[in-house]
Design a protein around this motif. Structure first.
Motif, mmCIF file in Angstrom:
data_model
loop_
_atom_site.group_PDB
_atom_site.id
_atom_site.type_symbol
_atom_site.label_atom_id
_atom_site.label_comp_id
_atom_site.label_asym_id
_atom_site.label_seq_id
_atom_site.Cartn_x
_atom_site.Cartn_y
_atom_site.Cartn_z
ATOM 1 N N ARG A 224 108.640 14.576 -66.679
ATOM 2 C CA ARG A 224 109.232 14.150 -65.495
ATOM 3 C C ARG A 224 109.886 15.281 -64.540
ATOM 4 O O ARG A 224 109.262 15.373 -63.499
ATOM 5 N N PHE A 225 110.609 15.878 -65.165
ATOM 6 C CA PHE A 225 111.331 16.901 -64.173
ATOM 7 C C PHE A 225 110.600 18.124 -63.877
ATOM 8 O O PHE A 225 110.667 18.925 -62.606
ATOM 9 N N GLU A 226 109.635 18.551 -64.747
ATOM 10 C CA GLU A 226 108.472 19.462 -64.427
ATOM 11 C C GLU A 226 107.795 19.152 -63.346
ATOM 12 O O GLU A 226 107.452 19.745 -62.480
ATOM 13 N N ALA A 227 107.339 18.094 -63.207
ATOM 14 C CA ALA A 227 106.374 17.375 -62.086
ATOM 15 C C ALA A 227 107.305 17.370 -61.038
ATOM 16 O O ALA A 227 106.927 17.694 -59.890
ATOM 17 N N GLU A 228 108.391 17.013 -60.913
ATOM 18 C CA GLU A 228 109.173 17.103 -59.705
ATOM 19 C C GLU A 228 109.522 18.233 -59.158
ATOM 20 O O GLU A 228 109.346 18.524 -57.940
ATOM 21 N N HIS A 229 109.742 19.167 -59.947
ATOM 22 C CA HIS A 229 109.898 20.454 -59.597
ATOM 23 C C HIS A 229 108.617 21.125 -58.992
ATOM 24 O O HIS A 229 108.439 21.803 -57.825
ATOM 25 N N LEU A 230 107.510 20.888 -59.535
ATOM 26 C CA LEU A 230 106.208 21.228 -59.202
ATOM 27 C C LEU A 230 105.846 20.666 -57.796
ATOM 28 O O LEU A 230 105.346 21.589 -56.765
ATOM 29 N N LEU A 231 106.088 19.436 -57.487
ATOM 30 C CA LEU A 231 106.009 18.747 -55.716
ATOM 31 C C LEU A 231 106.953 19.398 -55.240
ATOM 32 O O LEU A 231 106.374 19.681 -53.981
#
Ligand SMILES: C[S@@+](CC[C@H](N)C(=O)[O-])C[C@H]1O[C@@H](n2cnc3c(N)ncnc32)[C@H](O)[C@@H]1O
Length: 267
Positions: A224-231
């Motif tokens: 979850r947080f990985e994808a948020e950072h990526l976005l």
């Protein structure tokens, strides 16, 4: 349009895709059609495949472009489109291309990636390249819906590598072929968050002949947080995160999905 020349992982199974029972039963189509209608269009579906979501979107009156790397998946989509009224056909544009590098000379109000095409990208550079291309194709204030699965921790410690799991009902093709599909995680690259997956199709022809078709591909899992950072790094602001297509919030079920609704951040 840039082509990678890479092996088309969907070649062997494109004609079977629309008959796979769990795909037919996926409860995501209404969610994406509603989002498309809310946006007013035009919509770009990245990794549109056979048109499972794209065609209902066009039927709902929304202009939609579909981009896909697989000529075989696009051929099925084109064939399905022939059965649609001219008016629906006129709303659809299909483009063979790579989500890591594309230029469509059009901008969109909404970009979607239904049913995890993004997880075919195994490297951060590829993910960022894809998100950058998407951002370039979004109008100011436009949105992206990124649909990926939430990795279930228990399954990430599983070591049943190569074991064929059979949980799906058999399905039939219009020509009488019967298909049993099994799935297997062949290996896992924990360091790079990649499962090497096989979908194995046991096909029986009406005359009794048998065939084994394998769709093999790497699947990158993201947290979850990985994808948020990526976005965020790619210039998007996450506005919603759902665990399901009924808009249940993230955390309300486990593992659920990771469905990010993100807005193009101002430059
Ligand atoms: C699981 S299917 C989803 C298809 C469709 N969105 C749906 O919901 O049924 C993933 C699709 O992503 C496409 N795909 C994989 N890598 C791609 C890439 N680099 N660029 C564009 N499409 C890609 C595949 O060809 C396939 O059609």
């Amino acid at each position: 349009m840039t082509q990678t020349g890479s092996y088309d992982e969907y070649m062997a199974i494109a004609e079977l895709y629309d008959y796979v029972v769990p795909y037919q039963e996926r409860a995501d189509v209404g969610f994406f059609v509603e989002a498309a209608k809310e946006s007013g269009g035009p919509v770009l579906e990245v990794g549109c495949g056979t048109g499972r979501v794209l065609i209902p979107t066009a039927q709902a009156g929304i202009e939609i472009s579909g981009l896909d790397l697989s000529p075989h998946m696009l051929a099925i989509c084109r064939e399905r489109m022939k059965a649609e009224p001219e008016e629906v056909q006129s709303r659809v544009r299909l483009v063979e291309g790579d989500m890591r590098q594309f230029e469509l000379a059009q901008s969109f109000q909404l970009v979607t990636l239904p049913f995890r095409p993004f997880q075919h990208l195994t490297k951060v550079e590829e993910q960022l390249a894809c998100l950058s291309c998407i951002r370039q194709h979004l109008r100011d204030g436009g949105k992206l819906i990124l649909d990926i699965f939430n990795p279930k921790l228990e399954s990430l410690v599983g070591t049943n590598f190569g074991k064929e799991m059979a949980e799906e009902p058999e399905f039939s093709m219009p020509d009488g072929r019967r298909v049993i599909r099994r799935h297997s995680v062949v290996s896992r690259d924990v360091a790079n968050q990649i499962n090497y997956v096989e979908l194995i199709h046991y096909v029986t022809y009406p005359d009794g002949r048998q065939e084994r078709l394998v769709q093999a591909f790497p699947m990158r899992y993201l947290f979850r947080f990985e994808a948020e950072h990526l976005l965020s790094r790619a210039g998007f602001t996450v506005e919603q995160l759902y665990a399901d297509y009924d808009k249940s919030p993230y955390g309300s079920k486990y593992p659920g999905e990771l469905i990010f609704v993100a807005r193009k951040a101002k430059d």
